[in-house]
Design an enzyme around this catalytic site. Structure first.
Site, PDB file in Angstrom:
ATOM      1  N   ARG A 160      28.716  41.081 106.871  1.00 18.28           N
ATOM      2  CA  ARG A 160      27.962  40.718 108.087  1.00 18.28           C
ATOM      3  C   ARG A 160      26.458  40.606 107.823  1.00 18.28           C
ATOM      4  NH1 ARG A 160      28.135  45.033 111.338  1.00 18.28           N
ATOM      5  NH2 ARG A 160      30.398  45.187 111.235  1.00 18.28           N
ATOM      6  N   TYR A 201      17.726  24.040 128.762  1.00 16.06           N
ATOM      7  CA  TYR A 201      19.132  23.728 128.443  1.00 16.06           C
ATOM      8  C   TYR A 201      20.058  24.506 129.385  1.00 16.06           C
ATOM      9  CZ  TYR A 201      23.190  23.577 125.222  1.00 16.06           C
ATOM     10  OH  TYR A 201      24.420  23.395 124.642  1.00 16.06           O
ATOM     11  N   ASP A 223      12.728  27.306 122.256  1.00 16.01           N
ATOM     12  CA  ASP A 223      13.882  26.538 121.779  1.00 16.01           C
ATOM     13  C   ASP A 223      13.309  25.255 121.173  1.00 16.01           C
ATOM     14  OD1 ASP A 223      16.059  24.844 121.435  1.00 16.01           O
ATOM     15  OD2 ASP A 223      17.151  25.669 123.137  1.00 16.01           O
ATOM     16  N   LYS A 260      22.733  20.757 115.675  1.00 17.67           N
ATOM     17  CA  LYS A 260      22.212  19.417 115.942  1.00 17.67           C
ATOM     18  C   LYS A 260      21.723  18.779 114.631  1.00 17.67           C
ATOM     19  CE  LYS A 260      23.118  20.091 120.342  1.00 17.67           C
ATOM     20  NZ  LYS A 260      22.308  20.888 121.234  1.00 17.67           N
TER      21      LYS A 260
END
Ligand SMILES: *Cc1c(COP(=O)(O)O)cnc(C)c1O
Length: 398
Positions: A60, A113, A185, A210
Site C-alpha cells: 500500500r 465538478y 483541481d 484524463k
C-alpha cells in the site's frame, strides 16, 4: 541537471526515470506487490523507519512503479510530493478529508465538478463540515466569505462545463492571509499548462484518468502538495487506505511521456474547431478559455501556457428535441463524460443549474461541451456541419 534547468518536453521525457526505479530499463517496470519480505530484523527496521520515504515496506505504501510516477508528477506540477488514488474523485475526497474535520468550514467554487459538489453536500455535511459555494469570478470578494472556522479554499479552474477561469493568485493570497489551505483541481491544465504552486496553491489535484493517461482506459488520481502540506496529505491519505494499482500507474506513466505532443495537437485542433463554431450564426458564445467570450479569459492569458481539447459553447436557442438532434447521429464525436483521451466527445447539457447555486446559467441557451480528439479536423467539422443541419431542421419546424 536539475529539473529547474530542463525545458518542459525534456522534463516530460525524463522525470521520474531515476535508475534506482528503472534498473536501467527505459520504462519503470510494473512491480505488483502486497508483501515485501525482509532477510533480517535490521532490514525490516530500516524499512519501517523509512516507509514514508520511498523505501519498499508494504504494498500500500508503493513500489518503484509508484515512486517513479510520483516523482514525475511532483516534478511537473512543481510540488514536494504526490499521493496516488484509484480515481480523480478519490484524490479530491482524500485531499479534503486530509485537512478538514468536524466543525470546519469549506469554501467551494460554484463551477466545481459535479461529484465534488455531491461529496460536500452528501458526505462532508454529515461529518459536520459546512460548505459555502462562491462565484468563480468573485476575486477580492472572497474575503467577505471567510469565517473564523474556514479551513480550506477549493478552486477548480477552468470550471467544469461552464469553463470560468479563476483569479488563482488573488484568491490564494487572500486565503493565506487568513491561514486557509488552498486546494486546486488542476485537471484541465494537466501538469504541464499551469504552474499551480507558483500561483499560491498548496495542493494540486489531477484526474490522471484524463490527459495524463490519455487513452480512456485507466482510472487514477494524484494530489501533489508543497513542502509544508505534504507530510499531512501523505499520512492522512495513507490512513484512509488510499493507493493505486501498479498496472494502472504503469499505464499513466506511459501516457505521461507523450503528454506534450498530444496536448499540442488537442489544443490546435480545438482552437480550429472553436474558431469555426464562433462564426456559425446558431452560436451564442464560445466557452473556451482562449476566447474573450469566456469569463476569466484574462487570467487564462496570464496564468496558463496553453489550452487543451476541452471547451463548451452556448447555442442561441434550443430545447431537448433540437439539442438531441444535434448530438445524436455523429460519426466521430461519441457521447461520453471522461475526456482527455485521444478521441472526440460530445455532451448536450440541459440542466446546468442543477449543479450551480450562485452563478445561474440562462437555460434558454443550451450548452454543448466538446472534447476535441486527435482526429483530422476536416472530418470533425463535417460531422459538426451535419449536426447543425439536423438541429436547424428541428428549429425551423417549430
Ligand atoms: C473527471 C474529473 C474528475 C474525476 O476524475 P475521475 O478519475 O473520473 O474520478 C475530477 N475533476 C475534474 C475536473 C474532472 O474532469
Amino acid at each position: 541537471m536539475s529539473h529547474k534547468t530542463k525545458k518542459l518536453n525534456t522534463q516530460i521525457a525524463s522525470s521520474g526515470r531515476d535508475k534506482k526505479w528503472t534498473s536501467g530499463i527505459v520504462n519503470t517496470p510494473v512491480y505488483r506487490a502486497s508483501t515485501v519480505v525482509f532477510d533480517t530484523m535490521k532490514d525490516m527496521r530500516h524499512a519501517i523507519k523509512n516507509r514514508a520515504n520511498k523505501v519498499m515496506f508494504y504494498g500500500r505504501r508503493g513500489t518503484p512503479t509508484h515512486f517513479s510516477f510520483q516523482e514525475a508528477v511532483s516534478e511537473l506540477e512543481g510540488g514536494a510530493g504526490t499521493a496516488l488514488y484509484p480515481s480523480g474523485a478519490a484524490a479530491i475526497s482524500g485531499s479534503l478529508l486530509s485537512f478538514l474535520k468536524s466543525g470546519d468550514h469549506l469554501l467551494m467554487v460554484d463551477s466545481v465538478y459535479e461529484p465534488t459538489r455531491d461529496l460536500c453536500d452528501k458526505l462532508l455535511a454529515g461529518y459536520g463540515i459546512e460548505t459555502s459555494y462562491y462565484d468563480p469570478m468573485i476575486g477580492h470578494g472572497i474575503r467577505e466569505l471567510i469565517k473564523p472556522n474556514t479551513k480550506v479554499l477549493f478552486l477548480e479552474s477552468p470550471g467544469s462545463l461552464t469553463m470560468e477561469v479563476q483569479d488563482v493568485p488573488t484568491l490564494c493570497e487572500i486565503a493565506h492571509q487568513h491561514g486557509l489551505i488552498t486546494i486546486l483541481d488542476n485537471t484541465w491544465a494537466s501538469p504541464i499548462n499551469c504552474r499551480p504552486f507558483d500561483l499560491g496553491i498548496d495542493i494540486s489535484i489531477q484526474a490522471a484518468t484524463k490527459y495524463i493517461c490519455g487513452h480512456s482506459d485507466v482510472m487514477l488520481g494524484t494530489a501533489t502538495a508543497n513542502e509544508q502540506h505534504w507530510p499531512q496529505l501523505r499520512e492522512n491519505s495513507y490512513l484512509m487506505g488510499q493507493c493505486a494499482s501498479a498496472d494502472d500507474v504503469y499505464l499513466a506513466a506511459r501516457g505521461l511521456r507523450t503528454l506534450g505532443v498530444r496536448m499540442k495537437q488537442h489544443e490546435k485542433n480545438a482552437l480550429e474547431i472553436a474558431q469555426w463554431l464562433s462564426e456559425r450564426p446558431e452560436i451564442d458564445h464560445i466557452r473556451h478559455p482562449a476566447f474573450e467570450s469566456c469569463p476569466g479569459h484574462e487570467f487564462f492569458k496570464r496564468d496558463f501556457s496553453a489550452a487543451n481539447g476541452l471547451f463548451s459553447f452556448a447555442l442561441k436557442r434550443g430545447d431537448i428535441e433540437s439539442v438531441t438532434a444535434f448530438v445524436e447521429g455523429m460519426q466521430h464525436f461519441k457521447m461520453g463524460f471522461s475526456w482527455g483521451g485521444y478521441e472526440s466527445l460530445i455532451l448536450g447539457i440541459f440542466d446546468v443549474n442543477r449543479i450551480r447555486s450562485i452563478n445561474k446559467w440562462d437555460e434558454t441557451k443550451p450548452l454543448i461541451r466538446l472534447h476535441i480528439g486527435l482526429e483530422d479536423t476536416e472530418d470533425l467539422i463535417t460531422d459538426l456541419q451535419a449536426a447543425f443541419d439536423r438541429y436547424n431542421f428541428i428549429i425551423n419546424k417549430s
